[in-house]
Enzyme design. Structure first.
Site, PDB file in Angstrom:
ATOM      1  N   GLY A 298     -36.217 -38.015 111.929  1.00  0.00           N
ATOM      2  CA  GLY A 298     -36.679 -38.331 113.433  1.00  0.00           C
ATOM      3  C   GLY A 298     -37.806 -37.416 113.631  1.00  0.00           C
ATOM      4  N   ASP A 299     -38.161 -36.279 112.978  1.00  0.00           N
ATOM      5  CA  ASP A 299     -39.564 -35.338 112.958  1.00  0.00           C
ATOM      6  C   ASP A 299     -40.587 -36.250 112.221  1.00  0.00           C
ATOM      7  OD1 ASP A 299     -37.522 -33.600 113.957  1.00  0.00           O
ATOM      8  OD2 ASP A 299     -37.397 -32.638 111.818  1.00  0.00           O
TER       9      ASP A 299
END
Ligand SMILES: Nc1ncnc2c1ncn2[C@@H]1O[C@H](COP(=O)(O)OP(=O)(O)OP(=O)(O)O)[C@@H](O)[C@H]1O
Ligand SMILES: [Mg+2]
Length: 316
Positions: free
Chosen positions: A252-253
Protein backbone atom coordinates in the site's frame (compact mmCIF):
# COMPACT_ATOMS: atom_id res chain seq x y z
CA UNK A 1 9.87 17.17 -3.31
CA UNK A 2 7.69 14.58 -1.54
CA UNK A 3 7.93 15.02 2.23
CA UNK A 4 6.76 12.08 4.34
CA UNK A 5 5.85 12.25 8.02
CA UNK A 6 6.08 9.07 10.14
CA UNK A 7 4.94 9.66 13.70
CA UNK A 8 5.46 6.06 14.82
CA UNK A 9 8.41 4.65 12.83
CA UNK A 10 9.70 1.13 13.38
CA UNK A 11 12.71 -1.00 12.75
CA UNK A 12 11.11 -3.79 10.70
CA UNK A 13 12.72 -7.19 11.07
CA UNK A 14 11.67 -10.11 8.94
CA UNK A 15 12.54 -13.77 9.44
CA UNK A 16 11.92 -16.26 6.64
CA UNK A 17 11.69 -19.98 7.47
CA UNK A 18 10.50 -22.85 5.27
CA UNK A 19 8.30 -24.20 8.05
CA UNK A 20 7.74 -23.52 11.72
CA UNK A 21 7.91 -26.20 14.38
CA UNK A 22 7.00 -24.71 17.75
CA UNK A 23 9.37 -25.61 20.58
CA UNK A 24 12.11 -26.67 18.11
CA UNK A 25 15.12 -24.90 16.65
CA UNK A 26 14.03 -23.66 13.19
CA UNK A 27 16.68 -22.88 10.54
CA UNK A 28 16.40 -19.30 9.25
CA UNK A 29 16.40 -19.10 5.44
CA UNK A 30 16.58 -15.32 5.20
CA UNK A 31 16.71 -12.43 7.66
CA UNK A 32 16.25 -8.72 6.90
CA UNK A 33 16.20 -5.47 8.77
CA UNK A 34 14.58 -2.42 7.18
CA UNK A 35 13.82 1.09 8.40
CA UNK A 36 10.02 1.13 8.46
CA UNK A 37 6.80 2.84 9.32
CA UNK A 38 4.46 3.78 6.50
CA UNK A 39 5.82 7.25 5.69
CA UNK A 40 9.39 5.93 5.70
CA UNK A 41 8.32 3.15 3.29
CA UNK A 42 6.83 5.77 0.99
CA UNK A 43 10.12 7.73 1.05
CA UNK A 44 12.12 4.54 0.36
CA UNK A 45 9.94 3.81 -2.67
CA UNK A 46 10.16 7.44 -3.90
CA UNK A 47 13.98 7.11 -3.80
CA UNK A 48 13.69 3.82 -5.75
CA UNK A 49 11.61 5.70 -8.34
CA UNK A 50 14.38 8.31 -8.58
CA UNK A 51 12.56 11.35 -7.17
CA UNK A 52 13.42 13.72 -4.33
CA UNK A 53 12.05 12.97 -0.89
CA UNK A 54 12.55 13.84 2.76
CA UNK A 55 11.44 11.65 5.66
CA UNK A 56 10.32 13.50 8.79
CA UNK A 57 9.05 12.06 12.07
CA UNK A 58 10.20 11.00 15.53
CA UNK A 59 13.18 8.83 16.38
CA UNK A 60 14.54 7.80 19.74
CA UNK A 61 17.14 5.65 21.48
CA UNK A 62 19.40 3.07 19.87
CA UNK A 63 16.70 1.82 17.51
CA UNK A 64 15.93 5.35 16.31
CA UNK A 65 19.64 5.98 15.73
CA UNK A 66 19.89 2.74 13.77
CA UNK A 67 16.91 3.70 11.57
CA UNK A 68 18.54 7.06 10.83
CA UNK A 69 21.78 5.28 9.90
CA UNK A 70 19.90 2.83 7.61
CA UNK A 71 18.12 5.71 5.86
CA UNK A 72 21.42 7.51 5.36
CA UNK A 73 23.11 4.46 3.83
CA UNK A 74 20.13 4.00 1.47
CA UNK A 75 20.19 7.60 0.29
CA UNK A 76 16.89 8.60 1.95
CA UNK A 77 17.06 12.22 3.17
CA UNK A 78 15.66 12.56 6.67
CA UNK A 79 15.27 15.00 9.54
CA UNK A 80 13.76 13.46 12.65
CA UNK A 81 12.79 15.05 15.94
CA UNK A 82 14.63 13.21 18.70
CA UNK A 83 12.47 11.78 21.46
CA UNK A 84 13.33 10.21 24.79
CA UNK A 85 11.93 6.69 24.38
CA UNK A 86 13.30 3.95 22.15
CA UNK A 87 11.76 3.66 18.65
CA UNK A 88 9.82 0.39 18.30
CA UNK A 89 10.84 -2.80 16.56
CA UNK A 90 8.33 -4.89 14.56
CA UNK A 91 8.75 -8.47 13.45
CA UNK A 92 7.34 -10.24 10.40
CA UNK A 93 7.49 -14.03 10.30
CA UNK A 94 7.34 -15.48 6.82
CA UNK A 95 6.76 -19.23 6.67
CA UNK A 96 7.19 -20.15 3.02
CA UNK A 97 5.09 -23.33 3.41
CA UNK A 98 2.10 -21.46 4.86
CA UNK A 99 1.52 -17.87 3.64
CA UNK A 100 0.44 -15.18 4.45
CA UNK A 101 3.09 -13.69 6.72
CA UNK A 102 2.47 -13.15 10.46
CA UNK A 103 3.20 -9.72 11.90
CA UNK A 104 4.19 -8.83 15.47
CA UNK A 105 3.82 -5.09 16.08
CA UNK A 106 4.88 -3.19 19.17
CA UNK A 107 3.07 0.03 20.19
CA UNK A 108 6.18 2.26 20.29
CA UNK A 109 7.19 4.99 22.72
CA UNK A 110 4.93 7.74 24.05
CA UNK A 111 5.31 11.17 22.43
CA UNK A 112 5.14 14.31 24.55
CA UNK A 113 2.90 16.99 22.92
CA UNK A 114 5.89 19.42 23.02
CA UNK A 115 7.65 17.11 20.54
CA UNK A 116 4.73 17.50 18.13
CA UNK A 117 5.26 21.28 18.21
CA UNK A 118 8.92 20.69 17.36
CA UNK A 119 7.90 18.52 14.43
CA UNK A 120 5.39 21.15 13.24
CA UNK A 121 8.25 23.68 13.16
CA UNK A 122 10.30 21.34 10.98
CA UNK A 123 7.33 20.80 8.67
CA UNK A 124 7.00 24.57 8.23
CA UNK A 125 10.73 24.86 7.47
CA UNK A 126 10.41 22.45 4.54
CA UNK A 127 7.05 23.76 3.31
CA UNK A 128 8.50 25.96 0.52
CA UNK A 129 10.27 22.95 -1.04
CA UNK A 130 7.46 20.44 -0.58
CA UNK A 131 5.01 19.67 -3.39
CA UNK A 132 3.24 16.99 -1.38
CA UNK A 133 3.17 15.98 2.28
CA UNK A 134 2.44 12.31 3.00
CA UNK A 135 1.17 11.57 6.52
CA UNK A 136 1.13 7.83 7.02
CA UNK A 137 0.84 5.14 9.65
CA UNK A 138 -0.55 4.73 13.13
CA UNK A 139 -0.44 7.42 15.82
CA UNK A 140 1.99 6.90 18.70
CA UNK A 141 0.87 6.87 22.33
CA UNK A 142 0.49 10.37 23.76
CA UNK A 143 -0.86 12.08 20.63
CA UNK A 144 -4.61 12.69 20.30
CA UNK A 145 -6.78 11.26 17.51
CA UNK A 146 -6.99 14.68 15.79
CA UNK A 147 -3.19 14.88 15.31
CA UNK A 148 -3.32 14.20 11.55
CA UNK A 149 -6.23 16.66 11.23
CA UNK A 150 -4.00 19.29 12.84
CA UNK A 151 -1.01 18.51 10.60
CA UNK A 152 -3.15 18.49 7.45
CA UNK A 153 -4.56 21.88 8.45
CA UNK A 154 -1.04 23.19 9.11
CA UNK A 155 0.16 22.46 5.58
CA UNK A 156 -3.06 22.94 3.61
CA UNK A 157 -3.79 26.48 4.88
CA UNK A 158 -0.36 27.35 3.52
CA UNK A 159 -1.19 25.97 0.08
CA UNK A 160 0.51 22.55 0.26
CA UNK A 161 -1.25 19.26 -0.54
CA UNK A 162 -1.64 16.53 2.07
CA UNK A 163 -1.85 12.80 1.38
CA UNK A 164 -3.11 10.64 4.22
CA UNK A 165 -2.75 6.89 4.74
CA UNK A 166 -3.96 5.81 8.16
CA UNK A 167 -6.98 4.08 9.67
CA UNK A 168 -9.56 4.20 12.45
CA UNK A 169 -10.28 7.34 14.51
CA UNK A 170 -7.21 9.32 13.29
CA UNK A 171 -8.49 8.85 9.70
CA UNK A 172 -12.09 9.76 10.58
CA UNK A 173 -10.89 12.86 12.46
CA UNK A 174 -8.51 13.90 9.67
CA UNK A 175 -11.23 13.84 7.03
CA UNK A 176 -12.71 16.93 8.72
CA UNK A 177 -9.72 18.79 7.24
CA UNK A 178 -10.28 17.28 3.75
CA UNK A 179 -6.82 16.04 2.76
CA UNK A 180 -5.93 16.15 -0.94
CA UNK A 181 -5.69 12.34 -1.20
CA UNK A 182 -6.44 9.24 0.87
CA UNK A 183 -5.65 5.59 0.14
CA UNK A 184 -7.48 3.24 2.47
CA UNK A 185 -7.47 -0.49 1.70
CA UNK A 186 -10.86 -2.17 1.46
CA UNK A 187 -11.03 -3.00 5.19
CA UNK A 188 -10.05 0.56 6.21
CA UNK A 189 -12.62 2.03 3.79
CA UNK A 190 -15.33 -0.26 5.22
CA UNK A 191 -14.54 0.92 8.75
CA UNK A 192 -14.55 4.53 7.59
CA UNK A 193 -17.88 4.25 5.78
CA UNK A 194 -19.45 2.00 8.41
CA UNK A 195 -20.60 -0.62 5.92
CA UNK A 196 -19.26 -3.61 4.01
CA UNK A 197 -17.98 -3.10 0.47
CA UNK A 198 -18.61 -6.50 -1.07
CA UNK A 199 -18.87 -5.83 -4.79
CA UNK A 200 -16.82 -3.68 -7.14
CA UNK A 201 -19.82 -1.37 -7.57
CA UNK A 202 -20.03 -0.93 -3.79
CA UNK A 203 -16.30 -0.14 -3.63
CA UNK A 204 -16.61 2.44 -6.41
CA UNK A 205 -19.65 4.00 -4.75
CA UNK A 206 -17.73 4.11 -1.45
CA UNK A 207 -14.76 5.85 -3.11
CA UNK A 208 -17.06 8.37 -4.84
CA UNK A 209 -18.91 9.03 -1.57
CA UNK A 210 -15.61 9.84 0.15
CA UNK A 211 -14.58 12.05 -2.75
CA UNK A 212 -17.89 13.91 -2.51
CA UNK A 213 -16.80 15.15 0.96
CA UNK A 214 -14.19 17.32 -0.79
CA UNK A 215 -11.17 14.97 -0.95
CA UNK A 216 -9.71 15.41 -4.43
CA UNK A 217 -8.32 11.90 -4.90
CA UNK A 218 -9.56 8.68 -3.29
CA UNK A 219 -7.92 5.35 -3.97
CA UNK A 220 -9.23 2.15 -2.37
CA UNK A 221 -6.67 -0.62 -2.72
CA UNK A 222 -7.72 -4.25 -3.06
CA UNK A 223 -4.50 -6.26 -2.66
CA UNK A 224 -4.01 -8.73 -5.54
CA UNK A 225 -7.30 -7.47 -7.06
CA UNK A 226 -5.74 -4.09 -7.82
CA UNK A 227 -7.39 -0.80 -6.81
CA UNK A 228 -9.95 1.90 -7.58
CA UNK A 229 -9.04 5.56 -8.12
CA UNK A 230 -11.62 8.33 -7.95
CA UNK A 231 -10.53 11.76 -9.26
CA UNK A 232 -12.00 14.95 -10.72
CA UNK A 233 -11.18 13.55 -14.17
CA UNK A 234 -13.03 10.28 -13.64
CA UNK A 235 -12.98 6.90 -11.94
CA UNK A 236 -10.32 4.34 -12.79
CA UNK A 237 -10.03 0.64 -12.08
CA UNK A 238 -6.59 -0.98 -11.95
CA UNK A 239 -5.78 -4.66 -12.34
CA UNK A 240 -2.61 -5.71 -10.59
CA UNK A 241 -0.10 -7.87 -12.45
CA UNK A 242 -0.26 -11.54 -11.47
CA UNK A 243 2.79 -12.16 -9.31
CA UNK A 244 4.07 -14.83 -6.92
CA UNK A 245 3.27 -12.74 -3.86
CA UNK A 246 5.40 -13.28 -0.76
CA UNK A 247 4.27 -10.46 1.54
CA UNK A 248 1.86 -7.56 1.19
CA UNK A 249 3.69 -5.51 3.82
CA UNK A 250 4.48 -2.12 2.28
CA UNK A 251 2.47 -2.76 -0.91
CA UNK A 252 0.00 0.00 0.00
CA UNK A 253 2.86 2.38 0.82
CA UNK A 254 4.41 1.59 -2.58
CA UNK A 255 1.09 2.37 -4.31
CA UNK A 256 0.96 5.70 -2.45
CA UNK A 257 4.57 6.46 -3.50
CA UNK A 258 3.85 5.67 -7.16
CA UNK A 259 0.73 7.85 -7.18
CA UNK A 260 2.62 10.72 -5.52
CA UNK A 261 5.47 10.52 -8.04
CA UNK A 262 2.87 10.54 -10.83
CA UNK A 263 1.18 13.59 -9.32
CA UNK A 264 4.36 15.66 -8.90
CA UNK A 265 5.50 14.66 -12.41
CA UNK A 266 2.14 15.80 -13.80
CA UNK A 267 1.37 12.38 -15.32
CA UNK A 268 -2.14 11.62 -16.60
CA UNK A 269 -4.08 9.65 -13.93
CA UNK A 270 -3.93 6.37 -15.89
CA UNK A 271 -0.13 6.58 -15.94
CA UNK A 272 0.26 7.61 -12.28
CA UNK A 273 -2.09 4.80 -11.24
CA UNK A 274 -0.19 2.23 -13.34
CA UNK A 275 3.06 3.29 -11.72
CA UNK A 276 1.54 2.90 -8.24
CA UNK A 277 0.03 -0.49 -9.07
CA UNK A 278 3.32 -1.78 -10.51
CA UNK A 279 5.18 -0.49 -7.42
CA UNK A 280 2.67 -2.24 -5.11
CA UNK A 281 2.94 -5.53 -6.99
CA UNK A 282 6.75 -5.25 -7.08
CA UNK A 283 6.76 -4.94 -3.28
CA UNK A 284 4.34 -7.87 -2.85
CA UNK A 285 6.84 -10.13 -4.64
CA UNK A 286 9.43 -9.66 -1.92
CA UNK A 287 9.29 -11.39 1.45
CA UNK A 288 8.81 -9.45 4.64
CA UNK A 289 9.51 -5.74 4.65
CA UNK A 290 11.60 -5.54 1.48
CA UNK A 291 10.19 -3.13 -1.10
CA UNK A 292 10.14 -3.60 -4.87
CA UNK A 293 13.12 -2.37 -6.88
CA UNK A 294 13.16 -0.04 -9.88
CA UNK A 295 13.93 -3.06 -12.10
CA UNK A 296 10.95 -5.05 -10.69
CA UNK A 297 8.67 -2.07 -11.29
CA UNK A 298 9.86 -1.54 -14.88
CA UNK A 299 9.26 -5.23 -15.58
CA UNK A 300 5.74 -5.18 -14.10
CA UNK A 301 4.59 -1.83 -15.58
CA UNK A 302 3.39 -3.27 -18.92
CA UNK A 303 1.25 -5.80 -17.00
CA UNK A 304 -0.44 -3.19 -14.78
CA UNK A 305 -3.71 -2.45 -16.57
CA UNK A 306 -5.82 0.61 -15.85
CA UNK A 307 -9.25 1.31 -17.34
CA UNK A 308 -11.52 4.28 -17.02
CA UNK A 309 -14.98 3.58 -15.65
CA UNK A 310 -18.03 5.55 -16.60
CA UNK A 311 -19.35 6.63 -13.18
CA UNK A 312 -22.92 6.49 -14.50
CA UNK A 313 -22.44 2.80 -15.30
CA UNK A 314 -22.08 2.07 -11.57
CA UNK A 315 -25.27 0.46 -10.28
CA UNK A 316 -26.79 2.16 -7.29
N1 LIG B 1 -0.67 -10.23 -3.87
C1 LIG B 1 -0.54 -9.19 -4.69
N2 LIG B 1 -0.35 -9.38 -6.01
C2 LIG B 1 -0.23 -8.32 -6.85
N3 LIG B 1 -0.30 -7.02 -6.45
C3 LIG B 1 -0.48 -6.79 -5.16
C4 LIG B 1 -0.61 -7.84 -4.19
N4 LIG B 1 -0.77 -7.28 -2.96
C5 LIG B 1 -0.76 -5.94 -3.16
N5 LIG B 1 -0.59 -5.63 -4.47
C6 LIG B 1 -0.54 -4.30 -5.08
O1 LIG B 1 -0.29 -3.31 -4.07
C7 LIG B 1 -1.42 -2.43 -3.93
C8 LIG B 1 -1.66 -2.12 -2.46
O2 LIG B 1 -1.88 -3.32 -1.76
P1 LIG B 1 -2.90 -3.48 -0.53
O3 LIG B 1 -4.28 -3.22 -0.99
O4 LIG B 1 -2.60 -4.82 0.07
O5 LIG B 1 -2.43 -2.28 0.41
P2 LIG B 1 -2.43 -2.11 2.01
O6 LIG B 1 -3.40 -3.08 2.60
O7 LIG B 1 -2.64 -0.68 2.27
O8 LIG B 1 -0.94 -2.53 2.36
P3 LIG B 1 0.08 -1.95 3.50
O9 LIG B 1 -0.67 -0.94 4.30
O10 LIG B 1 0.49 -3.15 4.28
O11 LIG B 1 1.24 -1.35 2.76
C9 LIG B 1 -2.60 -3.17 -4.60
O12 LIG B 1 -3.54 -2.23 -5.09
C10 LIG B 1 -1.91 -3.95 -5.68
O13 LIG B 1 -1.67 -3.14 -6.81
MG1 LIG C 1 -2.07 0.40 3.94
Amino acid sequence: MIVTVTLNPALDKAIVVDKLVLGESNPIKDFRTDPGGKGINVSRMVVELGRKTLALGFSGGETGAYIVQCLKSRGVNHDFVEIEGNTRTNLTLVITDTPPATEFNSPGPEIHPAKLLELEKKILTYLPEASLFVFAGSLPKGLPADTYARLIHLVEVRGARAVLDTHGDPLTEALKETPYMIKPNRYEAEKLLGRELKTLDEIIEGACELKATGIKVVSISLGSDGAILCTDDGVYRAYSPKVEAQSGVGAGDSLVAGLCVGIIDGMPWEEAFRLGIAAGAATAVHPGTQLGTKEDIEKLLPEAKVERIDKHAVKS
